[in-house]
Motif scaffolding. Structure first.
Motif, PDB file in Angstrom:
ATOM      1  N   ALA A   1      33.266  17.046-101.363  1.00  0.00           N
ATOM      2  CA  ALA A   1      33.892  18.181-100.678  1.00  0.00           C
ATOM      3  C   ALA A   1      33.272  18.391 -99.296  1.00  0.00           C
ATOM      4  O   ALA A   1      32.067  18.254 -99.110  1.00  0.00           O
ATOM      5  CB  ALA A   1      33.719  19.435-101.529  1.00  0.00           C
ATOM      6  N   LEU A   2      34.110  18.709 -98.334  1.00  0.00           N
ATOM      7  CA  LEU A   2      33.652  19.008 -96.979  1.00  0.00           C
ATOM      8  C   LEU A   2      33.413  20.514 -96.863  1.00  0.00           C
ATOM      9  O   LEU A   2      34.362  21.307 -96.943  1.00  0.00           O
ATOM     10  CB  LEU A   2      34.713  18.585 -95.959  1.00  0.00           C
ATOM     11  CG  LEU A   2      34.367  18.846 -94.487  1.00  0.00           C
ATOM     12  CD1 LEU A   2      33.373  17.814 -93.976  1.00  0.00           C
ATOM     13  CD2 LEU A   2      35.624  18.840 -93.613  1.00  0.00           C
ATOM     14  N   PRO A   3      32.155  20.943 -96.674  1.00  0.00           N
ATOM     15  CA  PRO A   3      31.915  22.385 -96.529  1.00  0.00           C
ATOM     16  C   PRO A   3      32.719  22.947 -95.349  1.00  0.00           C
ATOM     17  O   PRO A   3      32.810  22.310 -94.298  1.00  0.00           O
ATOM     18  CB  PRO A   3      30.410  22.461 -96.256  1.00  0.00           C
ATOM     19  CG  PRO A   3      29.842  21.197 -96.825  1.00  0.00           C
ATOM     20  CD  PRO A   3      30.907  20.157 -96.607  1.00  0.00           C
ATOM     21  N   GLY A   4      33.295  24.146 -95.549  1.00  0.00           N
ATOM     22  CA  GLY A   4      34.127  24.753 -94.510  1.00  0.00           C
ATOM     23  C   GLY A   4      33.417  24.865 -93.170  1.00  0.00           C
ATOM     24  O   GLY A   4      34.023  24.721 -92.109  1.00  0.00           O
ATOM     25  N   GLU A   5      32.112  25.112 -93.232  1.00  0.00           N
ATOM     26  CA  GLU A   5      31.326  25.274 -92.015  1.00  0.00           C
ATOM     27  C   GLU A   5      31.335  23.997 -91.161  1.00  0.00           C
ATOM     28  O   GLU A   5      31.394  24.051 -89.932  1.00  0.00           O
ATOM     29  CB  GLU A   5      29.891  25.647 -92.421  1.00  0.00           C
ATOM     30  CG  GLU A   5      28.987  26.106 -91.307  1.00  0.00           C
ATOM     31  CD  GLU A   5      29.567  27.222 -90.453  1.00  0.00           C
ATOM     32  OE1 GLU A   5      30.271  28.095 -90.994  1.00  0.00           O
ATOM     33  OE2 GLU A   5      29.311  27.213 -89.233  1.00  0.00           O
ATOM     34  N   LEU A   6      31.298  22.850 -91.833  1.00  0.00           N
ATOM     35  CA  LEU A   6      31.317  21.582 -91.080  1.00  0.00           C
ATOM     36  C   LEU A   6      32.660  21.392 -90.399  1.00  0.00           C
ATOM     37  O   LEU A   6      32.733  20.905 -89.274  1.00  0.00           O
ATOM     38  CB  LEU A   6      31.031  20.395 -92.005  1.00  0.00           C
ATOM     39  CG  LEU A   6      29.577  20.163 -92.402  1.00  0.00           C
ATOM     40  CD1 LEU A   6      29.464  18.950 -93.324  1.00  0.00           C
ATOM     41  CD2 LEU A   6      28.717  19.953 -91.155  1.00  0.00           C
ATOM     42  N   PHE A   7      33.732  21.772 -91.085  1.00  0.00           N
ATOM     43  CA  PHE A   7      35.059  21.702 -90.471  1.00  0.00           C
ATOM     44  C   PHE A   7      35.070  22.508 -89.177  1.00  0.00           C
ATOM     45  O   PHE A   7      35.504  22.047 -88.125  1.00  0.00           O
ATOM     46  CB  PHE A   7      36.133  22.220 -91.429  1.00  0.00           C
ATOM     47  CG  PHE A   7      37.457  22.427 -90.743  1.00  0.00           C
ATOM     48  CD1 PHE A   7      38.349  21.373 -90.612  1.00  0.00           C
ATOM     49  CD2 PHE A   7      37.784  23.659 -90.181  1.00  0.00           C
ATOM     50  CE1 PHE A   7      39.550  21.541 -89.936  1.00  0.00           C
ATOM     51  CE2 PHE A   7      38.986  23.840 -89.507  1.00  0.00           C
ATOM     52  CZ  PHE A   7      39.874  22.774 -89.386  1.00  0.00           C
ATOM     53  N   LYS A   8      34.536  23.735 -89.261  1.00  0.00           N
ATOM     54  CA  LYS A   8      34.585  24.646 -88.102  1.00  0.00           C
ATOM     55  C   LYS A   8      33.740  24.118 -86.946  1.00  0.00           C
ATOM     56  O   LYS A   8      34.175  24.123 -85.796  1.00  0.00           O
ATOM     57  CB  LYS A   8      34.104  26.036 -88.527  1.00  0.00           C
ATOM     58  CG  LYS A   8      35.124  26.742 -89.411  1.00  0.00           C
ATOM     59  CD  LYS A   8      34.604  28.085 -89.901  1.00  0.00           C
ATOM     60  CE  LYS A   8      35.432  28.559 -91.080  1.00  0.00           C
ATOM     61  NZ  LYS A   8      34.704  29.475 -91.951  1.00  0.00           N
ATOM     62  N   GLN A   9      32.514  23.663 -87.283  1.00  0.00           N
ATOM     63  CA  GLN A   9      31.634  23.173 -86.211  1.00  0.00           C
ATOM     64  C   GLN A   9      32.236  21.967 -85.506  1.00  0.00           C
ATOM     65  O   GLN A   9      32.187  21.851 -84.291  1.00  0.00           O
ATOM     66  CB  GLN A   9      30.269  22.788 -86.788  1.00  0.00           C
ATOM     67  CG  GLN A   9      29.422  23.986 -87.165  1.00  0.00           C
ATOM     68  CD  GLN A   9      28.119  23.563 -87.828  1.00  0.00           C
ATOM     69  OE1 GLN A   9      27.739  22.400 -87.778  1.00  0.00           O
ATOM     70  NE2 GLN A   9      27.440  24.509 -88.454  1.00  0.00           N
TER      71      GLN A   9
END
Ligand code: 3UK
Length: 514
Positions: A295-303
């Protein structure tokens, strides 16, 4: 369903490669690797040469050919050459130990091994019941001819074997929580199905795209993202042989200017750690990034989106399903989720009785679709458990929210995904037990600073040993020396005892951080 009918007589090599030449696209670039550019016409000719070389070595339809090779044109030629003559390429992890290669060669009954020269010392002593011949990629050696030398004498023409769309096309080995890796059998139509669904509908891949994958071709994820999707679309696949590090990936993106990049969460996190990356490296060619494997943590998507202005589409796939079946969509990403079903696939979340759960209720994820495996080779019971009618049990727990978006909750077994690759806690514990100081050990998944899961070991020492940072380091090195690098415990916590059930089973869930 958006899926076109597939004719009964169907050879994936002809469909993915020769079709472009027949349609007048032979001059377009199919492959880029270092300084080489290979057009579709050249690709087709080289695949034919490789296929003819395999025929000359006596390879018959359905025979397995294990390919233990770094991503390179030679990988591509042997893979499609084998498939085109109706044989079955079995791409395999290039980081295995000698005994693991021996297992795969024996279990698959492969007659031929194609191997990178760098791996030659690891496989030179391996024998198996059917293995007749070894071929090396790149330059040959005294014991094995090079693929190039065998191809040199062969005709660039060859008819595709008249395979059935449901004939075996390739196998991929996948590891489980216990026991040996399983050979996952895929048929010719499955490769086509993934490209027609996920690659076409979700990524909108077309002839002007260039793909680049950090996941290697021997993973199902990398095989699609790094090669088959591009070939399906008549696009360009850029290959990199080097290990995927932030530096090598930034360099490759700048060099090949891919439009679509396939990475795993750990890599995205590491790439984001590089200071000034956005000003140092030109990522403007990218129109979409993909993440899978864990799973890709949402925070990494945003950054990532903030830094580079391009979205990462998280999607879940598996070796058994061949590629991604639940995915986010461009412009509609729900950070932290796996998105919605890819057209062509259906998914269900069910309780232990097999009844579909209510929204927001966690259950087991099942998937149905045209690329699901035919089964595990020589593992009938495991096949029966995984495949139930039309449905494949993924081994993942999920819930669907009220908007129909799917959210990953964890594995229903104890398996971990670390850097997109499997870690069996039991295996790491087994290695720790071999150390003289260790009485008991339990390995669980633990989130690091990026919310990515890594192995953590809880260790009970024997009486004559006492906890210390030095001993912790030593245990870490001990595991690193005996397993694949991603498996070693990033943290060691010494404890007096492990939580157990009345029957003495370790309760790993009690050790996990809530
Ligand atoms: C886990 C994910 C949460 C999940 C794969 C894309 O990873 C691939 O195949 P494997 O057989 O592992 C499958 C298992 O990995 N997983 C994969 N992606 C996600 N969990 N979010 C995700 N996005 O446990 C799944 O059952 O190694 C990935 C395409 C092809 C693949 N084979």
């Amino acid at each position: 369903m958006p899926i076109p009918e597939i004719p009964e007589s169907f050879n994936a090599a002809a469909a993915f490669i020769d079709r472009h030449v027949a349609a007048g696209r032979g001059d377009r670039v199919a492959l880029r690797w270092n300084d080489q550019s290979v057009t579709y016409a050249q690709l087709a000719a080289n695949v034919n040469r490789a296929g003819n070389a395999l025929l000359r070595l006596g390879v018959r339809p359905e025979e397995r050919i294990v390919v233990a090779a770094w991503d390179s044109p030679d990988f591509v030629y042997s893979f499609w050459g084998a498939m085109k003559i109706g044989a079955v390429p079995v791409p395999i992890n290039t980081f295995l130990r000698t005994d693991e290669y021996a297992y795969v060669l024996e279990n698959s009954g492969a007659s031929l091994l194609v191997v990178s020269p760098e791996l030659w010392p690891t496989v030179v002593s391996v024998t198996s019941r059917r293995l007749r011949q070894r071929i090396v990629t790149g330059a040959g050696n005294d014991d094995a001819p090079s693929l190039a030398s065998l191809m040199a004498n062969e005709s660039p023409e060859m008819d595709a074997a008249p395979t059935h769309c449901d004939d075996m096309a390739l196998w991929l080995y996948s590891s489980g929580s216990t026991g040996s890796p399983k050979g996952v059998v895929h048929v010719h139509r499955s490769l086509w199905y993934c490209a027609e669904t996920y690659a076409k509908d979700v990524l909108s891949l077309g002839p002007n795209d260039t793909t680049l994958s950090a996941a290697r071709l021997f993973f199902a994820y990398g095989l699609g993202g790094g090669m088959t999707f591009a070939f399906h679309a008549g696009a360009t696949a850029a290959l990199v042989s080097e290990r995927p590090t932030p530096d090598s990936m930034y360099a490759a993106i700048q060099r090949y200017r891919p439009t679509v990049f396939f990475g795993v969460p750990t890599l995205y996190a590491a790439m984001l750690q590089v200071k000034d990356a956005a000003s140092q490296h030109d990522l403007s060619s990218l129109r979409v990034c993909v993440s899978a494997g864990e799973a890709l943590p949402g925070e990494l998507f945003k950054q990532w989106h903030e830094r580079f202005g391009v979205e990462i589409l998280d999607g879940i796939g598996s070796t058994e399903a061949l590629h991604i079946f639940l995915s986010n969509r461009l412009g509609q990403v729900r950070p932290g989720s796996s998105g919605t079903p890819v057209p062509g696939y259906e998914v269900r979340v069910v309780d232990e009785r097999g009844v579909e759960t209510q929204p927001d209720e966690v259950g087991d994820l099942l998937v149905k679709g045209g690329s699901v495996t035919a089964g595990y080779w020589r593992r009938l019971e495991a096949t029966r458990r995984a495949l139930q009618g039309d449905w494949l049990r993924t081994g993942d727990t999920y819930y669907r929210d009220a908007e129909g978006v799917y959210w990953y909750c964890g594995r229903s077994d104890d398996m971990l995904k670390v850097s997109g690759q499997w870690v069996s806690p039991a295996e790491v514990e087994g290695v720790l037990f071999q150390h003289p100081a260790v009485l008991e050990a339990a390995v669980v998944g633990w989130e690091d600073d990026h919310a990515l899961v890594k192995p953590k070991a809880f260790v009970v020492l024997k009486e004559s040993y006492s906890p210390s940072a030095t001993l912790a380091d030593e245990l870490q090195s001990f595991v690193r020396a005996r397993t694949l690098p991603h498996k070693y415990p990033r943290w060691i916590e010494f404890v007096a005892e492990l939580p157990k059930t009345a029957t003495g089973k370790i309760q790993r869930y009690k050790l996990r951080r809530a």
